[in-house]
Design an enzyme around this catalytic site. Structure first.
Site, PDB file in Angstrom:
ATOM      1  N   GLY A  14      46.050   3.805 -23.843  1.00  0.00           N
ATOM      2  CA  GLY A  14      44.812   2.775 -23.883  1.00  0.00           C
ATOM      3  C   GLY A  14      43.620   3.641 -24.599  1.00  0.00           C
ATOM      4  N   ALA A  16      41.504   5.372 -23.416  1.00  0.00           N
ATOM      5  CA  ALA A  16      41.214   6.823 -22.845  1.00  0.00           C
ATOM      6  C   ALA A  16      41.993   7.783 -23.393  1.00  0.00           C
ATOM      7  CB  ALA A  16      41.210   6.968 -21.477  1.00  0.00           C
ATOM      8  N   SER A  42      45.422  -2.411 -20.934  1.00  0.00           N
ATOM      9  CA  SER A  42      44.132  -3.401 -20.548  1.00  0.00           C
ATOM     10  C   SER A  42      43.236  -3.269 -21.749  1.00  0.00           C
ATOM     11  CB  SER A  42      43.340  -2.772 -19.255  1.00  0.00           C
ATOM     12  OG  SER A  42      44.064  -2.961 -18.129  1.00  0.00           O
ATOM     13  N   THR A  43      43.310  -2.106 -22.385  1.00  0.00           N
ATOM     14  CA  THR A  43      42.327  -2.056 -23.302  1.00  0.00           C
ATOM     15  C   THR A  43      42.739  -2.901 -24.544  1.00  0.00           C
ATOM     16  OG1 THR A  43      42.384   0.271 -23.169  1.00  0.00           O
ATOM     17  CG2 THR A  43      41.587  -0.596 -25.560  1.00  0.00           C
ATOM     18  N   GLN A  47      38.119  -8.312 -23.754  1.00  0.00           N
ATOM     19  CA  GLN A  47      37.598  -9.563 -24.595  1.00  0.00           C
ATOM     20  C   GLN A  47      36.042  -9.259 -25.041  1.00  0.00           C
ATOM     21  OE1 GLN A  47      37.952 -12.841 -22.258  1.00  0.00           O
ATOM     22  NE2 GLN A  47      40.230 -13.130 -22.468  1.00  0.00           N
ATOM     23  N   GLY A  49      33.591  -7.155 -24.927  1.00  0.00           N
ATOM     24  CA  GLY A  49      32.944  -6.156 -25.896  1.00  0.00           C
ATOM     25  C   GLY A  49      32.610  -4.739 -25.129  1.00  0.00           C
ATOM     26  N   GLU A 113      25.341  -9.798 -21.555  1.00  0.00           N
ATOM     27  CA  GLU A 113      26.443 -10.080 -20.540  1.00  0.00           C
ATOM     28  C   GLU A 113      25.615  -9.945 -19.164  1.00  0.00           C
ATOM     29  OE1 GLU A 113      29.856  -7.802 -20.975  1.00  0.00           O
ATOM     30  OE2 GLU A 113      30.703  -9.260 -22.707  1.00  0.00           O
ATOM     31  N   ASP A 207      49.873   3.412 -11.184  1.00  0.00           N
ATOM     32  CA  ASP A 207      50.907   4.525 -11.402  1.00  0.00           C
ATOM     33  C   ASP A 207      50.244   5.813 -11.361  1.00  0.00           C
ATOM     34  OD1 ASP A 207      52.268   2.047 -11.752  1.00  0.00           O
ATOM     35  OD2 ASP A 207      53.353   3.128 -13.510  1.00  0.00           O
ATOM     36  N   HIS A 228      36.624 -10.259 -11.289  1.00  0.00           N
ATOM     37  CA  HIS A 228      36.036 -10.776 -12.347  1.00  0.00           C
ATOM     38  C   HIS A 228      35.710 -12.318 -11.630  1.00  0.00           C
ATOM     39  CE1 HIS A 228      35.041 -12.453 -16.201  1.00  0.00           C
ATOM     40  NE2 HIS A 228      34.647 -11.213 -16.540  1.00  0.00           N
ATOM     41  N   ARG A 274      28.499  -8.974 -11.563  1.00  0.00           N
ATOM     42  CA  ARG A 274      29.789  -9.696 -11.102  1.00  0.00           C
ATOM     43  C   ARG A 274      30.218  -9.821  -9.680  1.00  0.00           C
ATOM     44  NH1 ARG A 274      33.637  -6.849 -15.428  1.00  0.00           N
ATOM     45  NH2 ARG A 274      33.037  -7.887 -17.166  1.00  0.00           N
ATOM     46  N   HIS A 335      39.945  -7.237 -11.169  1.00  0.00           N
ATOM     47  CA  HIS A 335      39.737  -7.094 -12.564  1.00  0.00           C
ATOM     48  C   HIS A 335      39.634  -5.590 -12.933  1.00  0.00           C
ATOM     49  CE1 HIS A 335      38.251  -7.711 -16.587  1.00  0.00           C
ATOM     50  NE2 HIS A 335      37.261  -7.284 -16.349  1.00  0.00           N
ATOM     51  N   ARG A 370      31.110  -1.838 -11.492  1.00  0.00           N
ATOM     52  CA  ARG A 370      30.776  -1.489 -12.935  1.00  0.00           C
ATOM     53  C   ARG A 370      30.012  -2.461 -13.363  1.00  0.00           C
ATOM     54  NH1 ARG A 370      33.768  -3.115 -17.552  1.00  0.00           N
ATOM     55  NH2 ARG A 370      35.339  -4.509 -16.226  1.00  0.00           N
ATOM     56  N   LEU A 376      35.161   0.144 -21.589  1.00  0.00           N
ATOM     57  CA  LEU A 376      35.753   0.654 -22.891  1.00  0.00           C
ATOM     58  C   LEU A 376      34.748   1.900 -23.248  1.00  0.00           C
ATOM     59  CD1 LEU A 376      36.264  -2.630 -24.833  1.00  0.00           C
ATOM     60  CD2 LEU A 376      38.033  -1.356 -23.806  1.00  0.00           C
TER      61      LEU A 376
HETATM   62  C1  FAD Z   1      41.842  -8.965 -19.531  1.00  0.00           C
HETATM   63  C2  FAD Z   1      40.913  -7.798 -19.674  1.00  0.00           C
HETATM   64  C3  FAD Z   1      39.568  -7.921 -19.970  1.00  0.00           C
HETATM   65  C4  FAD Z   1      38.846  -6.774 -20.362  1.00  0.00           C
HETATM   66  N1  FAD Z   1      37.401  -6.900 -20.920  1.00  0.00           N
HETATM   67  C5  FAD Z   1      36.620  -5.898 -21.087  1.00  0.00           C
HETATM   68  C6  FAD Z   1      35.485  -5.637 -22.035  1.00  0.00           C
HETATM   69  O1  FAD Z   1      35.297  -6.979 -22.579  1.00  0.00           O
HETATM   70  N2  FAD Z   1      34.790  -4.663 -21.931  1.00  0.00           N
HETATM   71  C7  FAD Z   1      35.171  -3.551 -21.080  1.00  0.00           C
HETATM   72  O2  FAD Z   1      34.419  -2.705 -21.257  1.00  0.00           O
HETATM   73  N3  FAD Z   1      36.292  -3.506 -20.557  1.00  0.00           N
HETATM   74  C8  FAD Z   1      36.949  -4.504 -20.272  1.00  0.00           C
HETATM   75  N4  FAD Z   1      37.919  -4.590 -19.667  1.00  0.00           N
HETATM   76  C9  FAD Z   1      38.392  -3.416 -18.812  1.00  0.00           C
HETATM   77  C10 FAD Z   1      39.079  -2.238 -19.991  1.00  0.00           C
HETATM   78  O3  FAD Z   1      39.738  -3.211 -20.819  1.00  0.00           O
HETATM   79  C11 FAD Z   1      39.871  -1.392 -19.167  1.00  0.00           C
HETATM   80  O4  FAD Z   1      39.066  -0.524 -17.909  1.00  0.00           O
HETATM   81  C12 FAD Z   1      39.926  -0.242 -20.161  1.00  0.00           C
HETATM   82  O5  FAD Z   1      40.540  -0.635 -21.329  1.00  0.00           O
HETATM   83  C13 FAD Z   1      40.884   0.940 -19.531  1.00  0.00           C
HETATM   84  O6  FAD Z   1      41.327   1.874 -20.561  1.00  0.00           O
HETATM   85  P1  FAD Z   1      42.300   3.184 -20.064  1.00  0.00           P
HETATM   86  O7  FAD Z   1      42.811   3.730 -21.341  1.00  0.00           O
HETATM   87  O8  FAD Z   1      41.733   3.789 -19.033  1.00  0.00           O
HETATM   88  O9  FAD Z   1      43.574   2.184 -19.661  1.00  0.00           O
HETATM   89  P2  FAD Z   1      44.611   1.173 -19.986  1.00  0.00           P
HETATM   90  O10 FAD Z   1      44.115   0.764 -21.549  1.00  0.00           O
HETATM   91  O11 FAD Z   1      45.023   0.072 -19.208  1.00  0.00           O
HETATM   92  O12 FAD Z   1      45.962   2.184 -20.712  1.00  0.00           O
HETATM   93  C14 FAD Z   1      46.636   2.491 -19.733  1.00  0.00           C
HETATM   94  C15 FAD Z   1      47.880   3.118 -20.262  1.00  0.00           C
HETATM   95  O13 FAD Z   1      48.784   3.871 -19.443  1.00  0.00           O
HETATM   96  C16 FAD Z   1      50.009   3.285 -19.584  1.00  0.00           C
HETATM   97  N5  FAD Z   1      50.783   3.459 -18.230  1.00  0.00           N
HETATM   98  C17 FAD Z   1      50.345   3.187 -17.100  1.00  0.00           C
HETATM   99  N6  FAD Z   1      51.272   3.846 -16.233  1.00  0.00           N
HETATM  100  C18 FAD Z   1      51.955   4.597 -16.731  1.00  0.00           C
HETATM  101  C19 FAD Z   1      53.222   5.243 -16.399  1.00  0.00           C
HETATM  102  N7  FAD Z   1      53.583   5.440 -15.086  1.00  0.00           N
HETATM  103  N8  FAD Z   1      53.966   6.087 -17.201  1.00  0.00           N
HETATM  104  C20 FAD Z   1      53.456   6.009 -18.649  1.00  0.00           C
HETATM  105  N9  FAD Z   1      52.496   5.162 -19.045  1.00  0.00           N
HETATM  106  C21 FAD Z   1      51.847   4.688 -18.173  1.00  0.00           C
HETATM  107  C22 FAD Z   1      49.905   1.962 -19.834  1.00  0.00           C
HETATM  108  O14 FAD Z   1      51.322   1.536 -20.505  1.00  0.00           O
HETATM  109  C23 FAD Z   1      48.881   1.958 -20.801  1.00  0.00           C
HETATM  110  O15 FAD Z   1      49.469   2.351 -22.066  1.00  0.00           O
HETATM  111  C24 FAD Z   1      38.885  -5.764 -19.510  1.00  0.00           C
HETATM  112  C25 FAD Z   1      40.331  -5.578 -18.716  1.00  0.00           C
HETATM  113  C26 FAD Z   1      41.360  -6.760 -18.781  1.00  0.00           C
HETATM  114  C27 FAD Z   1      42.367  -6.448 -18.015  1.00  0.00           C
END
Ligand code: FAD
Length: 424
Positions: A14, A16, A42-43, A47, A49, A113, A207, A228, A274, A335, A370, A376
């Site tokens: 994602g 990060a 989730s990234t 939606q 922003g 927002e 995980d 949410h 929220r 959420h 949050r 993001l």
């Molecule tokens: C529907 C929705 C809408 C959202 N809208 C917004 C928004 O508009 N603005 C905002 O700031 N935030 C929003 N958020 C929150 C935001 O998207 C997430 O908090 C953020 O993207 C998390 O990023 P991340 O890189 O930490 O994790 P993620 O993007 O969730 O990535 C996690 C990764 O880890 C991998 N993974 C997990 N477990 C394992 C494992 N055991 N082995 C190998 N790989 C694994 C997954 O496959 C994935 O690739 C939203 C979330 C959702 C669900």
């Protein structure tokens, strides 16, 4: 068991994980292991922003105050300061890599927002901001030959030796591989799927937190789960998120009797934080003995709604809900998890050579709640910082040996007995 040796192991693709990979790519070989397709995160589904203090009417200090207020007095102020101060640079960098945020004329279009006191939320493709971030970050990652991606590679546990993290056990093609790394970064996202109602994709099963906990790492604030307020609540439809930005653009919440109610709960009505909106909705659902309330956009210009929320419009239409002309049944859903693997402001965990960034981590930046669209930004800012911290450590740490050489990290088999819960 097969072993593979890399300089840096990043688990999760994602925002990060990808941002950390970009930071590390010029300095060694990087393996990004992810349990599904690289985009499945989730990234990808975000939606509304990404919040950043870049508009003419905004200041970093105001973004700081809004974040603290939403966090209910429990934010780590140092972490918030870093988020809001480093955010603008991370966004401008993303734009220089090709990110196309929506514009009004030639200027970036910032929306408002809930709990933001200024217009500061950038969006892309109307309501497909996360998809645009993944596209740009994945393209950037592809430009580095030093980064290898393992899709459909499930991380099962960390490899811990003498109290240090030396990599992870990864299940791929039904084979367990011990990936040995100088530094391992957990970027596995959230845990929404542990709840019956959630906006999170199937991969969000917590995980990373479980893996870290089994290895003896400290977790923090795990009780802080954000619900949410508005996820689609219709019998045959998925629990699809209806972005906060809809209320930012003027959508109104009505109870089952079609009465607006948010003014009875908070002076900011639909734009209250929220947690307050979610609790208000649940109160109305209990009072009216209903499974949902309604989100109403029917008073807004139809063309504007279709253009501003194209993905939400077309998804809802598939389930016979026309958001431009009818009331949308909604209820709260899990959420975002504010808690996670405890880290400092550089992603350093309580286990040596193990780092964490993004939703899996807990820097304390979100406190108990949050601020919308801050996560993001968190992924970009803390992904980059964590990459830099892992790099600094790697400069001092011993070089891992290559395949075939004798290694200080000899791993003979996957130790199933490892699954005992450590005492804290
Ligand atoms: C529907 C929705 C809408 C959202 N809208 C917004 C928004 O508009 N603005 C905002 O700031 N935030 C929003 N958020 C929150 C935001 O998207 C997430 O908090 C953020 O993207 C998390 O990023 P991340 O890189 O930490 O994790 P993620 O993007 O969730 O990535 C996690 C990764 O880890 C991998 N993974 C997990 N477990 C394992 C494992 N055991 N082995 C190998 N790989 C694994 C997954 O496959 C994935 O690739 C939203 C979330 C959702 C669900």
């Amino acid at each position: 068991m097969e072993t593979e040796t890399v300089d840096f192991l990043i688990i999760g693709s994602g925002v990060a994980g990808l941002r950390a990979a970009i930071e590390l790519a010029p300095h060694g070989n990087v393996l990004v292991a992810t349990k599904d397709m690289p985009t499945e995160s989730s990234t990808e589904y975000a939606q509304g922003g990404i919040a950043v203090a870049l508009s003419d009417e905004d200041k970093v200090g105001i973004h700081f105050e809004d974040t603290l207020k939403a966090g209910d007095g429990l934010c780590n102020e140092d972490a918030v300061k870093i988020l809001v101060e480093e955010g603008p640079e991370r966004i401008l960098e993303l734009i220089s890599w090709g990110a196309e945020f929506d514009k009004e004329g030639t200027k970036l279009d910032f929306t408002i927002e809930a709990a933001h006191s200024r217009k500061r939320v950038l969006h892309a493709g109307g309501d497909s901001t996360g998809k645009e971030l993944e596209r740009v970050l994945l393209n950037k990652v592809r430009s580095f030959p030093s980064v290898k991606k393992y899709p459909f590679a499930f991380t099962v546990d960390l490899i811990i030796k003498n109290g240090e993290c030396c990599g992870a056990y990864i299940l791929k093609d039904r084979k367990m591989t011990a990936v040995i790394a100088r530094a391992t970064i957990l970027c596995t996202g959230g845990a929404g799927q542990i709840f019956a109602r959630t906006t999170n994709p199937m991969v969000a099963t917590g995980d990373g937190m479980a893996i870290a906990f089994r290895a003896g790492a400290q977790l923090e604030d795990m009780e802080f789960i954000q619900f949410h307020p508005t996820s689609l609540c219709s019998q045959y439809a998925p629990q699809f998120l209806l972005s906060e930005a809809m209320r930012g653009e003027g959508a109104i919440l009505r109870n089952i009797n079609k009465e607006p109610f948010m003014k009875n709960y908070h002076r900011d009505a639909e734009l209250a934080p929220r947690d307050i909106v979610s609790r208000a909705i649940i109160s109305e659902m209990v009072k009216t003995e209903s499974s949902h309330v309604y989100l109403d956009m029917t008073h807004l210009e139809k063309d504007f709604v279709r253009k501003r929320f194209p993905q939400i419009y077309s998804t809802c239409l598939r389930y016979n809900v026309d958001i431009t002309s009818g009331l949308i049944p909604v209820s709260p859903a899990a959420h975002y998890i504010m808690g996670g693997v405890r880290t400092d402001i550089n992603g350093v965990t309580s286990i040596k050579r193990l780092y964490a960034a993004g939703e899996v981590a807990c820097t304390g930046v979100h406190g108990a709640n949050r601020l919308a669209s801050n996560s993001l930004l968190e992924g970009l800012v803390y992904g980059a910082r964590t990459g830099r911290a892992a790099l600094e450590f790697r400069v001092q740490s011993p070089r891992a040996t290559r395949r075939g050489e004798s290694s200080e990290f000899e791993v003979s088999e996957y130790p199933h007995t490892y699954h005992t819960i450590p005492e804290h």
